[in-house]
Design a protein around this motif. Structure first.
Motif, mmCIF file in Angstrom:
data_model
loop_
_atom_site.group_PDB
_atom_site.id
_atom_site.type_symbol
_atom_site.label_atom_id
_atom_site.label_comp_id
_atom_site.label_asym_id
_atom_site.label_seq_id
_atom_site.Cartn_x
_atom_site.Cartn_y
_atom_site.Cartn_z
ATOM 1 N N THR A 12 0.835 -1.194 0.000
ATOM 2 C CA THR A 12 0.000 0.000 0.000
ATOM 3 C C THR A 12 0.875 1.251 0.000
ATOM 4 N N GLN A 13 1.933 1.234 0.796
ATOM 5 C CA GLN A 13 2.845 2.365 0.890
ATOM 6 C C GLN A 13 4.260 1.826 1.063
ATOM 7 N N PRO A 14 5.084 1.886 0.028
ATOM 8 C CA PRO A 14 6.447 1.365 0.143
ATOM 9 C C PRO A 14 7.219 2.049 1.260
ATOM 10 N N LYS A 15 8.002 1.271 1.969
ATOM 11 C CA LYS A 15 8.853 1.824 3.024
ATOM 12 C C LYS A 15 10.213 2.154 2.412
ATOM 13 N N ILE A 16 10.571 3.433 2.420
ATOM 14 C CA ILE A 16 11.768 3.928 1.751
ATOM 15 C C ILE A 16 12.781 4.396 2.787
ATOM 16 N N LEU A 17 14.032 3.969 2.628
ATOM 17 C CA LEU A 17 15.126 4.434 3.475
ATOM 18 C C LEU A 17 16.097 5.211 2.600
ATOM 19 N N HIS A 18 16.236 6.495 2.885
ATOM 20 C CA HIS A 18 17.092 7.395 2.112
ATOM 21 C C HIS A 18 18.347 7.675 2.930
ATOM 22 N N LEU A 19 19.473 7.124 2.505
ATOM 23 C CA LEU A 19 20.706 7.205 3.278
ATOM 24 C C LEU A 19 21.584 8.374 2.836
ATOM 25 N N GLY A 20 22.112 9.104 3.796
ATOM 26 C CA GLY A 20 22.971 10.243 3.485
ATOM 27 C C GLY A 20 22.180 11.349 2.829
ATOM 28 N N SER A 21 21.067 11.726 3.442
ATOM 29 C CA SER A 21 20.151 12.683 2.805
ATOM 30 C C SER A 21 20.784 14.060 2.611
ATOM 31 N N GLY A 22 21.727 14.430 3.475
ATOM 32 C CA GLY A 22 22.439 15.693 3.291
ATOM 33 C C GLY A 22 21.509 16.876 3.107
ATOM 34 N N VAL A 52 16.039 0.878 -0.415
ATOM 35 C CA VAL A 52 17.043 1.759 0.173
ATOM 36 C C VAL A 52 17.663 2.567 -0.963
ATOM 37 N N ILE A 53 17.786 3.863 -0.742
ATOM 38 C CA ILE A 53 18.293 4.774 -1.763
ATOM 39 C C ILE A 53 19.530 5.493 -1.233
ATOM 40 N N ASP A 54 20.574 5.556 -2.045
ATOM 41 C CA ASP A 54 21.662 6.470 -1.700
ATOM 42 C C ASP A 54 22.151 7.148 -2.968
#
Length: 202
Positions: free
Chosen positions: A46-56, A121-123
Motif C-alpha cells: 500500500t505504501q512502500p517503506k523507503i530508506l534514504h541514506l545520506g540525505s544531506g 534503500v536509496i543512496d
C-alpha cells in the motif's frame, strides 16, 4: 588534497552554510531512474517503506512526498543535515510528515529500530563518501542495509565510480541499471559517466 568525505567533521563544517546541494544528478532526474522500481513495489505494498541514506541537503525527500510516498525515513549522521531536510520539506509543503533520523550509515543500528524493514534503500553518492574510509566501511554499510531490507527489498545507489561495488564479500548481487553522461567543459574531453546500481541481497 581530496576532501575528507568520510569524516563527520567535514560535513558538520560544510552544512553550517550549505542549505541545498545535489550530488551527481538532480533529484528530478534521479527519480526517473527509481520510479519504475517504486511503482513495482507499490503494486505489492500500500505504501512502500523507503530508506534514504545520506540525505544531506538534497531535496530528494520532497520529490518522494510530491509523488505520494510518505513512508520515507531520511538518515544522515550530521544533525545539521537532518535539520536542513526538515526545513526543505516544511518550506515546500508547510509541514513535516516524513521521518528524519540521525544515524551513521555504516552503523544503522545506532539510529534505526532493530525490527524496522524497508522495501527500498536509496543512496545518492553516499556510498562514494563512505568509500573514502576504505573497503571495510563499504562492507559495514552494505551489511547494515542487508539487515534492514524487507524480503524482496532492493538497494539503488548512484555513484561516480564504474567499479564502486567491485568489493569482495559484498552480500549483494549488483547490476548497472543506468549510466548518466556527465557534461563536458570541452568537446575534446573523454566521455565520463555516473553509474546507477541496483543491488539485490544474495
Amino acid at each position: 588534497m581530496p576532501a575528507d568525505f568520510e569524516k563527520q567533521s567535514y560535513w558538520r563544517e560544510r552544512f553550517k552554510s550549505e542549505t541545498s546541494f545535489e550530488w551527481l544528478a538532480s533529484s528530478e532526474s534521479f527519480m526517473t531512474l527509481i520510479a519504475p522500481h517504486l511503482s513495482e513495489i507499490s503494486r505489492r505494498e500500500t505504501q512502500p517503506k523507503i530508506l534514504h541514506l545520506g540525505s544531506g541537503t538534497s531535496d530528494l525527500q520532497n520529490h518522494f512526498r510530491a509523488n505520494g510516498y510518505l513512508d520515507v525515513t531520511n538518515v544522515d549522521y550530521e544533525p545539521l543535515a537532518i535539520e536542513r531536510g526538515r526545513q526543505l520539506e516544511e518550506a515546500t509543503f508547510g509541514e513535516v510528515r516524513l521521518k528524519y533520523v540521525v544515524a551513521d550509515v555504516t552503523q544503522l543500528g545506532s539510529g534505526l529500530r532493530s525490527d524496522q524493514r524497508f522495501d527500498i534503500v536509496i543512496d545518492k553518492s553516499t556510498v562514494d563518501a563512505v568509500s573514502c574510509g576504505g573497503t571495510t566501511t563499504i562492507l559495514r554499510m552494505a551489511s547494515g542495509i542487508r539487515k534492514y531490507l524487507a524480503e524482496g527489498g532492493i538497494w539503488i545507489s548512484l555513484s561516480y565510480s564504474s567499479t564502486r561495488f567491485d568489493v569482495e564479500d559484498l552480500p549483494f548481487d549488483v547490476e548497472v541499471i543506468a549510466k548518466i553522461l556527465t557534461p563536458k567543459l570541452k568537446e575534446s574531453e573523454p566521455e565520463v559517466y555516473h553509474h546507477c546500481y541496483l543491488l539485490r541481497p544474495k
